[in-house]
Design a protein around this motif. Structure first.
Motif: not given
Length: 237
Positions: A101-102, A175-177, A182-185, A207-208
């Motif tokens: 998540d970072s 990717c947790t939260g 979304e992160v790629r965006g 994704d987790l």
């Protein structure tokens, strides 16, 4: 031994204790695990006035080198900046990086931070800013009891990067939260807190779905994921 050693670095306000459950699961599965407490996070009474990002970079680098062979470097939350700079210092000693998540920032996390230290935010603010899914009230209370203020210098200083070899280190973003989509965006929009991802050449997103602190809300699943990365990294070396 057919898997790489694992170095676990916790995010803001945390010490090595934050990884206890994940580290125990990994060790039970036969992994060599080191969990770090970064400078200034040892004790609430510690003097953090002169602690900066480079102190954290050096601590991560030293732990990586001490393993004796290339490691899987696991970076949670705010540890990403120091950890990414550590891969720049000794890229040949890092078999893989896992951002939990970072993501590696492209600059200072908060260049305007003037505080000597930054304490854990009040409960309402923390809940508004971060995903708490799956965390019990007991876990949140223990977090608050053991949290140590983060040195302000860690937030206002930018990583110094010199060695392009860091770009080739295999990287996994857990990717947790928020979801990988979304992160790629956010990366496409140019957000500085994850801008370093744009320069990496080998990135996998996983994704987790859970809280921002998956070492507490989904420790077994996170341990399994990290163990898999360590096995693949060991087999590739």
């Amino acid at each position: 031994m057919d898997h790489a050693p694992i170095v676990l670095v916790p995010g803001f306000w945390l010490g090595a204790w934050a990884w206890d459950e994940v580290a125990a699961a990994l060790r039970a599965d036969g992994h060599d695990v080191t969990a770090l407490t970064l400078p200034g996070l040892e004790d609430p009474a510690a003097d953090r006035s002169r602690t900066g990002l480079e102190d954290h970079v050096a601590a991560v680098r030293d732990a990586v080198v001490a393993a004796g062979r290339p490691v899987v470097l696991v970076l949670h939350s705010g540890a990403a900046g120091a950890g990414y700079a550590a891969t720049d210092r000794v890229p040949e000693r890092v078999a893989a990086v896992v951002y939990v998540d970072s993501a590696p920032p492209s600059g200072a996390l908060d260049p305007g931070c003037a505080a000597v230290e930054v304490p854990l935010p009040p409960a309402e603010e923390l809940a508004a800013d971060e995903n708490l899914d799956g965390l019990s009230q007991e876990q949140l209370a223990e977090f608050r009891r053991r949290a140590v203020p983060e040195p302000g210098g860690v937030l206002r200083e930018a990583p110094v990067l010199r060695d392009d070899a860091r770009r080739d280190v295999p990287t996994t973003v857990v990717c947790t939260g928020n979801s990988a989509e979304e992160v790629r965006g956010w990366l496409a929009q140019g957000h500085a807190w994850l801008g370093g991802l744009a320069e990496l050449r080998d990135v996998t997103y996983v994704d987790l779905p859970t809280s921002h602190w998956p070492m507490w809300s989904r420790p077994r699943e996170l341990a399994d994921l990290l163990g898999g990365v360590a096995r693949r990294a060991g087999a590739a070396s």
